[in-house]
Design a protein around this motif. Structure first.
Motif, PDB file in Angstrom:
ATOM      1  N   PHE A 228       0.807  -1.196   0.122  1.00 26.20           N
ATOM      2  CA  PHE A 228      -0.023   0.002  -0.010  1.00 26.20           C
ATOM      3  C   PHE A 228       1.139   1.463  -0.162  1.00 26.20           C
ATOM      4  O   PHE A 228       0.671   2.135  -0.690  1.00 26.20           O
ATOM      5  CB  PHE A 228      -0.998  -0.027   1.043  1.00 26.20           C
ATOM      6  N   GLN A 229       1.914   1.163   0.723  1.00 24.71           N
ATOM      7  CA  GLN A 229       2.940   2.410   0.875  1.00 24.71           C
ATOM      8  C   GLN A 229       3.454   2.682  -0.451  1.00 24.71           C
ATOM      9  O   GLN A 229       3.447   3.495  -1.002  1.00 24.71           O
ATOM     10  CB  GLN A 229       3.885   2.008   1.744  1.00 24.71           C
ATOM     11  N   ARG A 230       3.937   1.563  -1.099  1.00 22.01           N
ATOM     12  CA  ARG A 230       4.517   1.721  -2.597  1.00 22.01           C
ATOM     13  C   ARG A 230       3.473   2.173  -3.393  1.00 22.01           C
ATOM     14  O   ARG A 230       3.963   3.282  -4.310  1.00 22.01           O
ATOM     15  CB  ARG A 230       5.162   0.381  -3.010  1.00 22.01           C
ATOM     16  N   ALA A 231       2.211   1.698  -3.340  1.00 20.59           N
ATOM     17  CA  ALA A 231       1.469   2.394  -4.257  1.00 20.59           C
ATOM     18  C   ALA A 231       0.975   4.069  -4.143  1.00 20.59           C
ATOM     19  O   ALA A 231       0.760   4.415  -5.049  1.00 20.59           O
ATOM     20  CB  ALA A 231      -0.031   1.555  -4.295  1.00 20.59           C
ATOM     21  N   VAL A 232       0.879   4.482  -2.956  1.00 20.76           N
ATOM     22  CA  VAL A 232       0.648   5.518  -2.517  1.00 20.76           C
ATOM     23  C   VAL A 232       1.941   6.368  -2.890  1.00 20.76           C
ATOM     24  O   VAL A 232       1.765   7.586  -3.557  1.00 20.76           O
ATOM     25  CB  VAL A 232       0.340   5.901  -1.001  1.00 20.76           C
ATOM     26  N   GLU A 233       3.191   6.066  -2.684  1.00 15.72           N
ATOM     27  CA  GLU A 233       4.158   6.893  -3.031  1.00 15.72           C
ATOM     28  C   GLU A 233       4.317   7.077  -4.649  1.00 15.72           C
ATOM     29  O   GLU A 233       4.768   8.100  -4.975  1.00 15.72           O
ATOM     30  CB  GLU A 233       5.483   6.125  -2.420  1.00 15.72           C
ATOM     31  N   THR A 234       4.304   5.953  -5.183  1.00  9.56           N
ATOM     32  CA  THR A 234       4.077   6.125  -6.949  1.00  9.56           C
ATOM     33  C   THR A 234       3.108   6.850  -7.327  1.00  9.56           C
ATOM     34  O   THR A 234       2.851   7.116  -8.583  1.00  9.56           O
ATOM     35  CB  THR A 234       4.510   4.936  -7.593  1.00  9.56           C
ATOM     36  N   GLY A 235       1.811   6.707  -6.635  1.00  8.09           N
ATOM     37  CA  GLY A 235       0.684   7.391  -7.246  1.00  8.09           C
ATOM     38  C   GLY A 235      -0.142   6.603  -8.070  1.00  8.09           C
ATOM     39  O   GLY A 235      -0.883   7.002  -9.032  1.00  8.09           O
ATOM     40  N   ASP A 236       0.189   5.345  -8.231  1.00  7.28           N
ATOM     41  CA  ASP A 236      -0.240   4.361  -9.069  1.00  7.28           C
ATOM     42  C   ASP A 236      -1.568   4.063  -8.749  1.00  7.28           C
ATOM     43  O   ASP A 236      -1.882   3.250  -7.950  1.00  7.28           O
ATOM     44  CB  ASP A 236       0.763   3.102  -8.890  1.00  7.28           C
ATOM     45  N   LEU A 237      -2.642   4.658  -9.489  1.00  9.58           N
ATOM     46  CA  LEU A 237      -3.884   4.394  -9.187  1.00  9.58           C
ATOM     47  C   LEU A 237      -4.396   2.997  -9.251  1.00  9.58           C
ATOM     48  O   LEU A 237      -5.245   2.233  -8.541  1.00  9.58           O
ATOM     49  CB  LEU A 237      -4.908   5.200 -10.109  1.00  9.58           C
ATOM     50  N   GLN A 238      -4.106   2.231 -10.232  1.00  8.82           N
ATOM     51  CA  GLN A 238      -4.234   1.018 -10.573  1.00  8.82           C
ATOM     52  C   GLN A 238      -4.006   0.162  -9.341  1.00  8.82           C
ATOM     53  O   GLN A 238      -4.747  -0.877  -8.952  1.00  8.82           O
ATOM     54  CB  GLN A 238      -3.781   0.314 -11.607  1.00  8.82           C
ATOM     55  N   ASN A 239      -2.564   0.197  -9.023  1.00  9.08           N
ATOM     56  CA  ASN A 239      -2.269  -0.691  -7.781  1.00  9.08           C
ATOM     57  C   ASN A 239      -3.205  -0.247  -6.762  1.00  9.08           C
ATOM     58  O   ASN A 239      -3.271  -1.221  -5.911  1.00  9.08           O
ATOM     59  CB  ASN A 239      -0.765  -0.598  -7.511  1.00  9.08           C
ATOM     60  N   LEU A 240      -3.435   1.003  -6.289  1.00  3.62           N
ATOM     61  CA  LEU A 240      -4.358   1.188  -5.353  1.00  3.62           C
ATOM     62  C   LEU A 240      -5.467   0.465  -5.395  1.00  3.62           C
ATOM     63  O   LEU A 240      -6.035  -0.101  -4.341  1.00  3.62           O
ATOM     64  CB  LEU A 240      -4.299   2.721  -5.125  1.00  3.62           C
ATOM     65  N   LEU A 241      -6.106   0.539  -6.618  1.00  2.00           N
ATOM     66  CA  LEU A 241      -7.409  -0.201  -6.682  1.00  2.00           C
ATOM     67  C   LEU A 241      -7.271  -1.609  -6.377  1.00  2.00           C
ATOM     68  O   LEU A 241      -8.485  -2.064  -5.739  1.00  2.00           O
ATOM     69  CB  LEU A 241      -7.922   0.171  -7.957  1.00  2.00           C
ATOM     70  N   ASP A 242      -6.330  -2.255  -6.938  1.00  3.25           N
ATOM     71  CA  ASP A 242      -6.169  -3.645  -6.812  1.00  3.25           C
ATOM     72  C   ASP A 242      -6.145  -3.939  -5.355  1.00  3.25           C
ATOM     73  O   ASP A 242      -6.358  -5.084  -4.625  1.00  3.25           O
ATOM     74  CB  ASP A 242      -4.779  -4.045  -7.153  1.00  3.25           C
ATOM     75  N   MET A 243      -5.715  -3.112  -4.265  1.00  7.11           N
ATOM     76  CA  MET A 243      -5.499  -3.483  -2.672  1.00  7.11           C
ATOM     77  C   MET A 243      -6.872  -3.034  -1.913  1.00  7.11           C
ATOM     78  O   MET A 243      -6.853  -3.537  -1.016  1.00  7.11           O
ATOM     79  CB  MET A 243      -4.465  -2.690  -2.419  1.00  7.11           C
ATOM     80  N   LEU A 244      -7.675  -2.192  -2.476  1.00  9.64           N
ATOM     81  CA  LEU A 244      -8.843  -1.839  -1.846  1.00  9.64           C
ATOM     82  C   LEU A 244     -10.128  -2.788  -2.134  1.00  9.64           C
ATOM     83  O   LEU A 244     -10.441  -3.253  -3.565  1.00  9.64           O
ATOM     84  CB  LEU A 244      -9.180  -0.465  -2.199  1.00  9.64           C
ATOM     85  N   ALA A 245     -10.855  -2.999  -1.000  1.00  9.91           N
ATOM     86  CA  ALA A 245     -12.113  -3.726  -1.209  1.00  9.91           C
ATOM     87  C   ALA A 245     -12.951  -2.886  -1.939  1.00  9.91           C
ATOM     88  O   ALA A 245     -13.071  -1.649  -1.804  1.00  9.91           O
ATOM     89  CB  ALA A 245     -12.568  -4.279   0.175  1.00  9.91           C
ATOM     90  N   PRO A 246     -13.939  -3.409  -2.623  1.00  8.72           N
ATOM     91  CA  PRO A 246     -15.050  -2.440  -3.275  1.00  8.72           C
ATOM     92  C   PRO A 246     -15.646  -1.798  -2.165  1.00  8.72           C
ATOM     93  O   PRO A 246     -16.007  -0.470  -2.789  1.00  8.72           O
ATOM     94  CB  PRO A 246     -16.049  -3.378  -4.388  1.00  8.72           C
ATOM     95  N   ASP A 247     -16.033  -2.048  -1.158  1.00  5.97           N
ATOM     96  CA  ASP A 247     -16.769  -1.383  -0.094  1.00  5.97           C
ATOM     97  C   ASP A 247     -15.937  -0.555   0.895  1.00  5.97           C
ATOM     98  O   ASP A 247     -16.367  -0.305   1.921  1.00  5.97           O
ATOM     99  CB  ASP A 247     -17.824  -1.866   0.553  1.00  5.97           C
TER     100      ASP A 247
END
Length: 288
Positions: free
Chosen positions: A177-196
């Motif tokens: 999650f930290q890497r996704a936030v630091e890189t601003g990679d929206l797709q990686n963030l989406l892959d880690m988040l539950a739909p709700d």
């Protein structure tokens, strides 16, 4: 140290944990401990059969009084209210039950209890006190305490996190999650988040924060991708679990705790209110 001081110091970490679990605030827990000490210092130790039980009783009563006052303050709080994050040592996470009881998710569940229900639940379920001891602490008879404990236990069971996630699993998810936030990679963030997934941000009306929960993976990912690029993220143990501390220069800007269910992030708790971050430089020992 004199005898009263020695006894108080020996139980201080326990008393702090009791007060913090009841109040969700390290600052208020410290105030309760100060009030407890003032009353304890005037007690004739020769008349006290069980020092630990006596101190827990004083602490509980003081915390109950403060909890009712805090409840009135929260009614006018600006935006979502979150517990004050507590920097904890890694060994707290090894006590799974203790770590669960002080997690952001659990403290928010405890907020839905009445003050007396919360006190009874904490003393019984976390510290395994006998009903008679709890009755003395909350000013009820043992039969009433049993009923309150049963009601509080059922209430919490309906709302507590659905599964127990190991510290290692949380840590691995947090690093990704930290890497996704630091890189601003929206797709990686989406892959880690539950739909709700739900993001709660507590600014207390002092700093910028969403004044309502942000729900849904898309909305949460977009909110996180907008974090200031000058901010540095570092992992830490907060409330007994891995979390992220966001720093801007030499100042703590935000503390983000996460809740994970089924391998996905289902809850994010971002504390930004500066008043709640003042204790973050201190490592507090929690004990049962």
């Amino acid at each position: 140290m004199d005898s009263a001081t020695e006894v108080f110091v020996a139980h201080r970490n326990l008393l702090f944990t009791v007060a913090y679990e009841m109040l969700g605030s390290a600052a208020d827990a410290e105030d309760v401990l100060q009030e407890t000490w003032l009353r304890w210092a005037g007690v004739d130790l020769g008349t006290v059969r069980d020092h630990r039980a006596y101190l827990v009783r004083i602490t509980t009563r003081q915390a109950l009084t403060r909890l009712r006052t805090l409840g009135r303050r929260k009614e006018s709080y600006v935006g979502p209210w979150l517990p004050e994050p507590l920097l904890t040592s890694p060994d707290v996470a090894e006590d799974v039950e203790l770590a669960d009881s002080v997690s952001m998710a659990m403290l928010l569940v405890l907020e839905t209890l009445t003050p007396t229900e919360r006190a009874v639940f904490v003393l019984r379920e976390v510290f395994a006190l006998e009903y008679g001891e709890i009755a003395e602490a909350v000013g009820k008879n043992p039969a009433a305490v049993r009923q309150i404990a049963h009601r509080a236990r059922a209430h919490v069971a309906e709302r507590r996190p659905r599964e127990v996630v190991s510290a290692a699993e949380t840590r691995d998810a947090l690093h990704a999650f930290q890497r996704a936030v630091e890189t601003g990679d929206l797709q990686n963030l989406l892959d880690m988040l539950a739909p709700d997934v739900v993001l709660l941000t507590d600014g207390g009306g002092v700093v910028r924060a969403a004044r309502a929960p942000i729900a849904g993976a898309g909305k949460v990912a977009r909110a996180l991708s907008g974090i200031n690029t000058a901010i540095t993220l570092r992992p830490a143990h907060v409330n007994g679990h891995p979390a992220l501390i966001l720093r801007l220069g030499d100042e703590t800007d935000t503390v983000i705790a996460v809740r994970i269910d089924g391998g996905l992030i289902t809850g994010l708790y971002a504390v930004r209110n500066p008043e709640k971050l003042s204790h973050m430089e201190q490592v507090t020992a929690l004990r049962r």
